[in-house]
Structures are given as C-alpha cells and as structure tokens.
Design an enzyme around this catalytic site. Sequence first.
Site: not given
Length: 294
Positions: A60, A162, A205, A267
């Site tokens: 993660r 990612h 944002d 990403e």
Amino acid sequence: MPIETTQRGILLKHPEGATAEILLYGATVISWTAPDKSGKLEERLFVSSKALLDGSKPVRGGIPVVFPCFGAPTHPDHSKLAQHGFARNETWKLDSIVMDNEAGVSIRLVLSPTENERIPTIYSRKFSLAYLVTLAEHQLSTDLHVENTSSSETLEFQALLHTYIRAPADEVKIVPLQGLSYYDKTESTDQARASPKTETRAEVDVKKYTDSVYESAPLKYRVTWPTGGVEIKAKNFKDLVVWNPQDEGSKLGDMEAEGWKKYVCVEPGHVKGFVNLEPQKHWIGQQVITVIQD
C-alpha cells in the site's frame, strides 16, 4: 556502494545523497529520497505504516506496477486475474546494473512466466517484462518494458504505475488537466461511471473522494503544494489516473489512520482500452518524476 542488495530488495544510492529502495516482490519502489532546495533529503513517496513488505500482499504505497489489467479484469485473457493483475505481487529478478556513474544509478528487473511457476496457471499469454529504475540527483525514472514473446498471437494488455506522491492532500494542485475527458469512478451507478465528463478546473485538487481516469492526457504534469512539488513526464502512458480516497481510505485494512491526508496518487498508464502488441514486438511505458526546484 551505489547499489546494495538487501534481504527484501535493492537500495540505490546517488553520489549526491539521493536514494531509492525497490522490493523484488512486485518490483515496487517503496522509498525515494531526494534533496530539497537547501540540500536536505526528503522522502518523496508515501507508504502506509500498515503496509506489509514481506511479500504476503501488494504494498500500500510507493510505486506498484499494474499489469496486465487495471482494476477488475474485463478482458477474456484476464479472467483468472485479481484486480490490477499480477505484476505487483510476483517476485521479480535482478537482471543487471544498467548504469553506475556520477549522473545516476540504474538497475533492470525482469519477470517472465518461464521463471515464475504461478503465472502460467492464471495467465496463458506469452510475454516478458523488464523494469528499469534509474536514480538521479533530483529525479526518479521508472520504465516498464513489455515484450510479446509469442510467434503468432497478439498480446493485449493494460499497464499503469500506481504512484503515491507524498504530499499534503488538501493542498495539492495538479495541472494541466483542464478540458480533458475523464471518467469519474466515484459515481454511484455503472452508467454514470461509464459516462465521460469534461474537466473544467484549471487546477485539479483532491479535497473530496477522487478516482478519475483522464483520457489522452498531455504526458507532462505538475503536482504542487505550498512547500514543494514534482513534475511528472510520461511516455506511451496515454491516460492518467488521479486518486485519493479521503475518508473512504479508512476502509482499507492496510492504510494507516488518516493516511489519505499524506499523499495523492498521480498514475500514468494505458488503461482505457488495451495496448495491442504484435508478436515479437516490444513496448515501453515510461514515468520520470523530477523534484521541482523553482
């Protein structure tokens, strides 16, 4: 030594102080430190303090490699695969040191079904992956090389890096995405998620739950916040995903408390549609992240 092997992976060290650590599991970059304007080293990637780094599940944070599918599999070739494919949870092999000099240090990792026994049980296509990670003083480059090793069949795949940029999420601005078509994966229905929108904001944002897939993006982006920022350049990654779960992140078992406040995922990838790679052909998707010095 500018390249050190550890129990879990490889540590790259630049002569001017910058470092990068890459796990062999998933070829995931889990740390990148680079100097700020004053020369102080700062961590540039976010990894959850609850992330497992023992090879038991995808990490993660950092820069996980997504291949050959993005999200839940939709292609018939990917029917046995989990979300985001298998590249991020297979053990890669250190193939070679590509560069080691004052300009930078670079390694090449490889993954193929001939050396990973599990892959042929879930994915029948022939391929070979190479991943080049290059560390410069203020820059990190990650290049994914995909080779179709079949002599007769086309390889159809998706690929994405990612990347979790360490940043104060409520203050991040991402440009230039205005005017692009995108898909909002936070919508509540399949129809709404499949309906393109047009980005109207000059500065994007992530102050609310964000999971947006931009099509035909410009391949060069600036991610900034009041105390810093990075520039991201991409090659052959025609799409861009921007993700931050906000409070939804509390549902992730490996996310630290309020971890979503500490990062934004920007990403580069090819995730709308598939790359069609002819037999014996080669494809490269590249991401170059540079610390903004101005």
